[in-house]
Write a protein that holds these residues in place. Structure first.
Motif, PDB file in Angstrom:
ATOM      1  N   VAL A 141       0.851  -1.203   0.000  1.00 39.22           N
ATOM      2  CA  VAL A 141       0.000   0.000   0.000  1.00 39.22           C
ATOM      3  C   VAL A 141       0.880   1.245   0.000  1.00 39.22           C
ATOM      4  O   VAL A 141       1.893   1.303   0.710  1.00 39.22           O
ATOM      5  CB  VAL A 141      -0.921   0.012   1.252  1.00 39.22           C
ATOM      6  N   LYS A 142       0.502   2.225  -0.813  1.00 35.29           N
ATOM      7  CA  LYS A 142       1.116   3.561  -0.724  1.00 35.29           C
ATOM      8  C   LYS A 142       0.506   4.226   0.502  1.00 35.29           C
ATOM      9  O   LYS A 142      -0.611   4.732   0.471  1.00 35.29           O
ATOM     10  CB  LYS A 142       0.823   4.362  -2.005  1.00 35.29           C
ATOM     11  N   TRP A 143       1.245   4.195   1.612  1.00 39.68           N
ATOM     12  CA  TRP A 143       0.622   4.449   2.907  1.00 39.68           C
ATOM     13  C   TRP A 143       0.271   5.915   3.115  1.00 39.68           C
ATOM     14  O   TRP A 143       0.976   6.828   2.694  1.00 39.68           O
ATOM     15  CB  TRP A 143       1.530   3.970   4.048  1.00 39.68           C
ATOM     16  N   ASN A 144      -0.871   6.091   3.773  1.00 35.81           N
ATOM     17  CA  ASN A 144      -1.315   7.384   4.246  1.00 35.81           C
ATOM     18  C   ASN A 144      -1.644   7.210   5.726  1.00 35.81           C
ATOM     19  O   ASN A 144      -2.222   6.189   6.114  1.00 35.81           O
ATOM     20  CB  ASN A 144      -2.548   7.844   3.469  1.00 35.81           C
ATOM     21  N   ARG A 145      -1.282   8.167   6.534  1.00 32.11           N
ATOM     22  CA  ARG A 145      -1.494   8.018   7.978  1.00 32.11           C
ATOM     23  C   ARG A 145      -2.970   7.905   8.360  1.00 32.11           C
ATOM     24  O   ARG A 145      -3.291   7.586   9.501  1.00 32.11           O
ATOM     25  CB  ARG A 145      -0.841   9.163   8.744  1.00 32.11           C
ATOM     26  N   ARG A 146      -3.864   8.105   7.391  1.00 36.61           N
ATOM     27  CA  ARG A 146      -5.292   7.934   7.670  1.00 36.61           C
ATOM     28  C   ARG A 146      -5.768   6.508   7.384  1.00 36.61           C
ATOM     29  O   ARG A 146      -6.909   6.177   7.651  1.00 36.61           O
ATOM     30  CB  ARG A 146      -6.106   8.923   6.841  1.00 36.61           C
ATOM     31  N   PHE A 147      -4.902   5.672   6.831  1.00 36.87           N
ATOM     32  CA  PHE A 147      -5.286   4.296   6.516  1.00 36.87           C
ATOM     33  C   PHE A 147      -5.162   3.409   7.751  1.00 36.87           C
ATOM     34  O   PHE A 147      -4.385   3.703   8.675  1.00 36.87           O
ATOM     35  CB  PHE A 147      -4.387   3.716   5.419  1.00 36.87           C
ATOM     36  N   ALA A 148      -5.896   2.295   7.737  1.00 40.13           N
ATOM     37  CA  ALA A 148      -5.782   1.312   8.821  1.00 40.13           C
ATOM     38  C   ALA A 148      -6.238  -0.042   8.308  1.00 40.13           C
ATOM     39  O   ALA A 148      -7.308  -0.149   7.691  1.00 40.13           O
ATOM     40  CB  ALA A 148      -6.622   1.724  10.030  1.00 40.13           C
ATOM     41  N   TYR A 149      -5.429  -1.067   8.547  1.00 42.00           N
ATOM     42  CA  TYR A 149      -5.883  -2.422   8.244  1.00 42.00           C
ATOM     43  C   TYR A 149      -7.045  -2.776   9.159  1.00 42.00           C
ATOM     44  O   TYR A 149      -7.032  -2.471  10.353  1.00 42.00           O
ATOM     45  CB  TYR A 149      -4.749  -3.425   8.400  1.00 42.00           C
ATOM     46  N   ASN A 150      -8.030  -3.460   8.575  1.00 40.03           N
ATOM     47  CA  ASN A 150      -9.253  -3.776   9.301  1.00 40.03           C
ATOM     48  C   ASN A 150      -9.207  -5.169   9.915  1.00 40.03           C
ATOM     49  O   ASN A 150      -9.520  -5.355  11.086  1.00 40.03           O
ATOM     50  CB  ASN A 150     -10.445  -3.661   8.343  1.00 40.03           C
ATOM     51  N   SER A 151      -8.831  -6.165   9.123  1.00 40.01           N
ATOM     52  CA  SER A 151      -8.784  -7.551   9.581  1.00 40.01           C
ATOM     53  C   SER A 151      -7.461  -8.140   9.121  1.00 40.01           C
ATOM     54  O   SER A 151      -7.351  -8.595   7.987  1.00 40.01           O
ATOM     55  CB  SER A 151      -9.958  -8.349   9.016  1.00 40.01           C
TER      56      SER A 151
END
Length: 326
Positions: free
Chosen positions: A222-232
């Motif tokens: 993933v091209k990470w953004n600090r607003r992202f979060a893995y769910n499961s």
């Protein structure tokens, strides 16, 4: 709201980690980073690090969950590794995801980030001739911010403990076989995600209860953004639009495979330990029979098993896809 709750969880859980060695000052703009939670994976780490270094990963961020086999010391000595440690519950940290989410927020923003376990080896179209930056540059050019992969359980022919794996060697010289066609998926509309099950673990261990079979779809890159979060775990991610990166039926997006080296000779010992620890499933007691079966090092091979030949073979079986990437 769920995404925000998950980010807040990670903020709180950061206090469970202690810094062992922090070399993140080495990270340069554009570097590909890898994040992983590990416990007693010393046997796998030499090949794991070699593989991902060759692909183009520039820095590794590990959380060691109370290893006692030398894993932490080995990682501490690696010049491109930053290491944190914790003895807190793997299960209560959402199987390590809360710890990694904080590190991704802190260090991953703006970087292409791999999130994989020590027994997951990524292959993708042209991986034998094109490094990861070639793939991520193409994804950037297409304004695509996530890359999906199918987790493919690899296994030997014969009992799992018949051949002893030597650290640093290719595990798939032993784990040469896989199930090719017994996969099924269902759409999870709220997550915009294809939920995949099947393969050898369903065939052997969960034939009577297929809904309990492990989930095989992942979004590892993933091209990470600090607003992202893995769910499961890494099976799904928020915001949900990112889950469209995994499409088993489509042809537009490239898709990789995570070769899963779970079934090395150490699996019996690990199964006995994990049955006692009860840290790997939400309702762990429901999986006691699974652990008992693994403890006996069964033979997973059958007449329909397929011998692994490379990414081109996986593409021909529609387990991997080039998509529009030529």
């Amino acid at each position: 709201m769920k995404r925000r709750r998950l980010l807040y969880r990670a903020l709180r859980k950061r206090h469970q980690m202690e810094r062992v060695v922090n070399r993140t000052a080495q990270i340069q703009r554009g570097d590909i980073l890898l994040f992983s939670t590990v416990r007693n994976e010393l046997i796998r780490l030499p090949y794991f690090l070699e593989h991902y270094r060759k692909l183009g990963v520039k820095h590794f961020l590990f959380v060691d969950n109370d290893s006692n086999d030398g894993t932490a010391r080995y990682l501490q000595e690696q010049p491109d590794v930053s290491l944190w440690s914790t003895a807190h519950s793997y299960k209560l940290s959402r199987f390590g995801v809360d710890w990694l989410t904080w590190l991704q927020v802190r260090y991953g923003h703006g970087h292409w980030c791999l999130s994989v376990d020590a027994d997951e080896i990524l292959v993708y179209p042209y991986c034998d001739e094109r490094p990861l930056p070639a793939l991520t540059d193409w994804l950037d050019g297409q304004s695509i911010v996530a890359f999906g992969a199918l987790m493919l359980d690899m296994y030997p022919k014969g009992p799992m403990d018949a051949e002893i794996y030597q650290p640093g060697t290719d595990p798939f010289k032993i784990l040469r076989w896989f199930d090719a066609g017994n996969y099924r998926f269902q759409m999870q509309q709220a997550l915009q995600s294809q939920w995949v099950q099947g393969g050898v673990r369903e065939r052997v261990f969960f034939a009577d209860q297929p809904d309990r079979a492990p989930t095989l779809n992942k979004i590892p890159l993933v091209k990470w953004n600090r607003r992202f979060a893995y769910n499961s775990s890494t099976h799904s991610i928020l915001p949900p639009r990112l889950n469209r990166a995994f499409d088993l039926t489509g042809t537009d997006l490239p898709r990789g495979v995570l070769l899963h080296s779970k079934f090395l000779h150490v699996v019996a010992e690990k199964a006995r330990e994990e049955k006692q620890r009860q840290e790997h499933f939400a309702n762990s007691r429901l999986y006691d029979d699974y652990y008992d079966s693994l403890s006996n090092s069964p033979d997973l091979w059958c007449r329909d098993s397929v011998e692994y030949k490379g990414w081109q073979q996986l593409e021909s079986l529609k387990l991997l896809s080039k998509g529009r990437w030529i």
